[in-house]
Design an enzyme around this catalytic site. Structure first.
Site, short mmCIF file in Angstrom:
data_model
loop_
_atom_site.label_atom_id
_atom_site.label_comp_id
_atom_site.label_asym_id
_atom_site.label_seq_id
_atom_site.Cartn_x
_atom_site.Cartn_y
_atom_site.Cartn_z
CD1 TRP A 9 38.65 20.77 -17.38
CD2 TRP A 9 38.37 22.81 -16.40
NE1 TRP A 9 39.38 21.49 -18.16
CE2 TRP A 9 39.32 23.01 -17.72
CE3 TRP A 9 38.14 23.99 -15.68
CZ2 TRP A 9 39.76 24.09 -18.06
CZ3 TRP A 9 38.49 25.28 -16.22
CH2 TRP A 9 39.61 25.25 -17.09
CG ASP A 32 44.85 21.54 -29.28
OD1 ASP A 32 43.51 21.75 -28.93
OD2 ASP A 32 45.21 20.52 -28.63
CG ASP A 33 39.66 24.33 -30.51
OD1 ASP A 33 39.20 24.26 -31.91
OD2 ASP A 33 38.89 24.40 -29.90
NE ARG A 87 35.78 24.93 -24.86
CZ ARG A 87 37.10 24.54 -25.42
NH1 ARG A 87 36.90 23.71 -26.39
NH2 ARG A 87 37.83 25.30 -25.57
CE LYS A 140 44.27 17.73 -26.74
NZ LYS A 140 44.80 18.99 -26.39
CG ASP A 197 38.99 17.97 -26.63
OD1 ASP A 197 38.72 17.27 -25.37
OD2 ASP A 197 39.70 18.97 -26.55
CG MET A 198 33.18 13.88 -25.83
SD MET A 198 32.21 14.76 -24.46
CE MET A 198 30.82 13.62 -24.61
CB CYS A 219 41.45 15.07 -25.30
SG CYS A 219 41.46 16.69 -24.35
CG ASP A 237 42.23 20.92 -20.31
OD1 ASP A 237 42.79 20.20 -20.96
OD2 ASP A 237 41.17 21.32 -20.43
#
Ligand code: GLA
Length: 787
Positions: free
Chosen positions: A201, A368-369, A445, A478, A480-481, A528, A550
């Protein structure tokens, strides 16, 4: 072009620059005779063939009637386990008796136009390329009732083969696949060098290059995703191959889950390359009558160095992998809320930020999130894809509509494969979480993975996403995972089928994203996975672009992009300008350098546009105009790696438009070197006879990088960081040296483009680039029209 000579039982697969010649041995296996530079299809090819007059000591013969033929010494197109080849098998199948010995022999073949697509599995398509053909070779292990089909699709203009295999069970009882490679390529005596892309990462795509030695070099993913640890990619080269000369074979897998890519040097110096599913968590039961299709693997060949091998992979991605109306369209400049606000925003803040994005000339605003459930941090709400009533009391639509009214596109972030323990979804369907029968599942996470092997979970996801994407005018998603898979088990299979979980989960994902992208063909999708944890060709068969990492630091990003360029084109690299100091490494770099790093991908701004100084606003406005003018070249041009990253993080690259009329070259200076002469950048891919106007991208800086030294340059008595100093720093911009000159393509590709003389401690003057660590220079080349 694919031909078969029935007399010699030889196949010839040819692209514009490569030939792959193999023959059917008397015993029915397929022997590779040549996989390299193009040979005249007219032959003759006898000189490629070797006979086996006598057995070599301690070898095992293929059968009693061919006592001198040992498969261990032959370059094979496929090598199922069991007839005396002791290298890694390309296939292991166990039958109902527990017997793993295979004996697949040729039974027939077909050559068809185009390239078939296997439903539910991502694949390359022929598209408008009428030259694409496919060879399908049938082999049978008759005594065991098993069939193997090897498929080769030739993309002649990209010097590429797409290869995959199908195993079918026509026996009375079940069979179990224990290992399946999509591609097996055996090479003659090396030596060879192998390059892999390894990382983690925020430091994805590190380039590892090492000579192959006897034994195996193997990279795998066991994380359920293709992973940032090892991209599913191999580059095999001769030791003296460079960017521009020598043979290079580049391989990748069109797959997003556990993979194994390996190269093995046999005791006789033969090199075997294989790409396929990682066998560790894999087994697959084939009931009578059932078949198994492997993922596709791709190999391209270049006899002019590794640079063209990457360019050919890039063309395949652009023209034969990415799909839908966005494929060839210029990608919008975006603003993303993640590093600007993280989880802290509301509707008013979003609309105000969108207005700021519009003021700067950006074109797409991405929330985003943090917009859904009660998502104020990363411990809750994944799975509850309904707007947070506190942040967005009237839902997404009014916000989206306001933003669209500003003249922007609107996008959102989702992470559909995941569920937070603290979510309504987990509370109502605790059994949908991937978990074993005996243990609590391990969190990652703070979240868990949904069991995509279950049809009801997939139906729920498709419905939830369909509702969401229809609930507002959404132009971009977007997807994500953010965790790896663990606790691989599902109550929906019998115990002996649990080895199918990892692959079935990935097929489940493809089912979901296939349905959603088909339902919403106009949406631009960005892939992503915590940055580049799943930036593979499998996802790019559904999504148009991918968030590479990132890490947006101006020093690290060019290096990450350098590595990614080995198998991914700039047309898919999401690349953002973020705040300084950088949120991943806390490094301070200039706004100009951050932009230059992003400029070679699909640019976005991921910083709080409301807190910019007037000087920063001016800088961004110029960057945006400059990028809009050049983005077709930057996004879809031919990309060249010019300088590999060195110890001081210097690197350089170039993009040339397909008609060679425009090009953009960049030099990322890394750590500043004291007292050095200016360097030159030797360019490539230009029209040698054309004269180009070369213009450095105008850059500007405020006075802050010079600290106290500025007193020497300005006539004002400025106290470092005092009120006057800050006032001047926020508003006053000093233009940096931006040379303009003319040069012919041949000169730029031999003598090279002269870089500006760097600051070397003795002061400021015209002709000196006033920059320290991580200063970059971009040059735009425009072909002059002949009078
Ligand atoms: C991942 C992504 C980031 C951002 C966050 C949001 O880390 O890579 O870009 O979207 O998730 O949680």
């Amino acid at each position: 072009m694919i031909t078969f000579d029935a007399d010699t039982r030889r196949f010839h697969l040819a692209g514009d620059g490569f030939s792959h010649v193999f023959r059917i041995l008397e015993t029915g296996q397929l022997e590779c005779l040549h996989f390299g530079a193009r040979l005249d299809p007219a032959g003759p090819f006898e000189a490629l063939e070797r006979s086996f007059p006598l057995a070599y000591g301690s070898t095992t013969a293929v059968d009693a009637t061919h006592p001198s033929l040992s498969l261990d010494l032959v370059r094979l197109e496929a090598s199922p386990w069991g007839r005396g080849d002791y290298r890694e098998p390309s296939l292991i199948v166990e039958d109902a008796q527990g017997d793993r010995t295979s004996d697949f022999r040729y039974t027939g073949h077909r050559i068809v136009d185009g390239k078939p697509l296997c439903p539910g599995v991502p694949g390359l398509y022929a598209g408008n390329d009428a030259g694409v053909e496919t060879l399908e070779i049938d082999m049978e292990d008759r005594p065991r009732g098993l069939k193997l089909t090897l498929r080769y699709s030739v993309f002649p203009h990209c010097d590429a083969e797409v290869r995959w295999v199908c195993v079918s069970n026509s026996a009375q009882g079940p069979a179990r696949l224990l290992s399946v490679s999509s591609l097996n390529a055996d090479f003659g005596p090396g030596p060879f060098t192998l390059t892999t892309l390894d990382g983690a990462w925020i430091r994805e795509y590190g380039v590892t290059r090492a000579p192959l030695v006897p034994g195996a070099r193997e990279i795998t993913s066991r994380r359920g995703v293709s992973s940032a640890a090892h991209a599913p990619f191999l580059l095999l080269e001769e030791p003296d191959t460079t960017e521009t000369s020598g043979n290079a074979w580049a391989f990748t897998l069109v797959y997003s889950g556990n993979h194994r890519c390996r190269a093995e040097v046999s005791p006789h110096g033969l090199t075997r390359v294989q790409l396929g599913l990682d066998p560790l968590h894999f087994s697959w039961t084939l009931a009578p009558g059932e078949s198994f299709e492997s993922p596709e693997a791709v190999v391209v060949l270049s006899d002019r160095g590794r640079g063209p091998s990457s360019a050919k992979l890039h063309t395949l991605v652009r023209q034969h992998l990415v799909r839908g109306p966005w494929r060839d369209q210029a990608r919008p400049l975006l603003a993303n809320t993640w590093e600007s606000f993280y989880f802290q925003f509301n509707a008013a803040k979003l609309v105000s930020a969108a207005q700021k994005a519009k003021d700067r000339g950006l074109e797409l605003f991405v929330v985003d999130d943090g917009w859904f459930g009660k998502r104020d941090d990363d411990t809750s709400s994944l799975g509850d894809w309904i707007p947070d009533p506190k942040k967005l009391p009237r839902g997404l639509r009014p916000v989206a509509e306001k933003i669209k009214k500003l003249g922007l596109l609107f996008g959102i972030w989702v992470e559909p494969e995941m569920v937070s323990q603290n979510s309504d979804l987990a509370r109502s369907h605790p059994d949908w979480i991937v978990q074993g029968p005996s243990h609590q599942p391990s969190p990652g996470r703070n979240q868990q993975v949904l069991d995509l092997t279950r049809p009801e979970v997939r139906t729920h996801l498709v419905d939830a996403m369909t509702r969401l994407l229809s609930s507002a005018p959404i132009d971009y998603v977007k997807w994500d995972m953010n965790r790896n898979l663990n606790d691989l088990w599902s109550p929906s299979f019998s115990p002996e089928r649990q080895g199918e979980f990892a692959h079935r989960w990935v097929l489940g994902l493809y089912d979901v994203v296939g349905q959603i992208t088909t339902r919403f063909p106009g949406i631009l999708f960005e892939n992503c996975a915590s940055g580049g944890n799943r930036s593979d060709w499998g996802m790019l068969a559904y999504f148009h672009q991918t968030w590479l990492s990132d890490d947006t630091d101006a020093a690290e990003r060019p290096i990450i992009q350098h590595g990614a360029s080995f198998f991914l084109p700039p047309s898919v690299w999401g690349a953002h300008v973020s705040a300084g100091p950088n949120h991943q490494v806390l490094r301070r770099t200039s706004l100009e350098a951050r932009f230059d790093a992003a400029a070679f991908g699909l640019v976005g701004y991921e910083l709080d546009l409301a807190v910019l100084t007037p000087a920063e606003r001016t800088i961004i406005d110029k960057q945006v105009l400059w990028y809009k003018d050049l983005r077709l070249c930057l996004q879809f041009g031919t990309y060249h790696r010019l300088v590999a990253p060195g110890a001081n993080k210097t690197t350089a690259c170039l993009t040339v438009s397909s008609d060679k009329t425009r090009a953009v070259a960049a030099w990322f200076g890394g750590l500043a070197q004291p007292n050095v002469l200016p360097q030159t950048l030797v360019l490539r891919g230009l029209d040698p006879g054309a004269v180009y106007k070369v213009e450095a991208r105008p850059q500007a800086t405020d006075i802050r990088p010079f600290g106290d030294l500025i007193k020497q340059a300005l006539p004002l008595p400025l106290k470092l960081n005092g009120v006057l100093y800050t006032l001047v720093a926020d508003r006053y911009l000093m233009p940096l040296e931006a040379p303009v000159f003319r040069a012919r393509g041949d000169l730029l590709m031999t003598a090279g483009l002269p870089l500006t003389r760097p600051f070397h401690g003795t002061g400021a003057a015209a002709g000196i680039l006033l920059g320290g660590d991580f200063t970059s220079q971009i040059f735009v080349l425009t072909q002059e029209v002949s009078p």
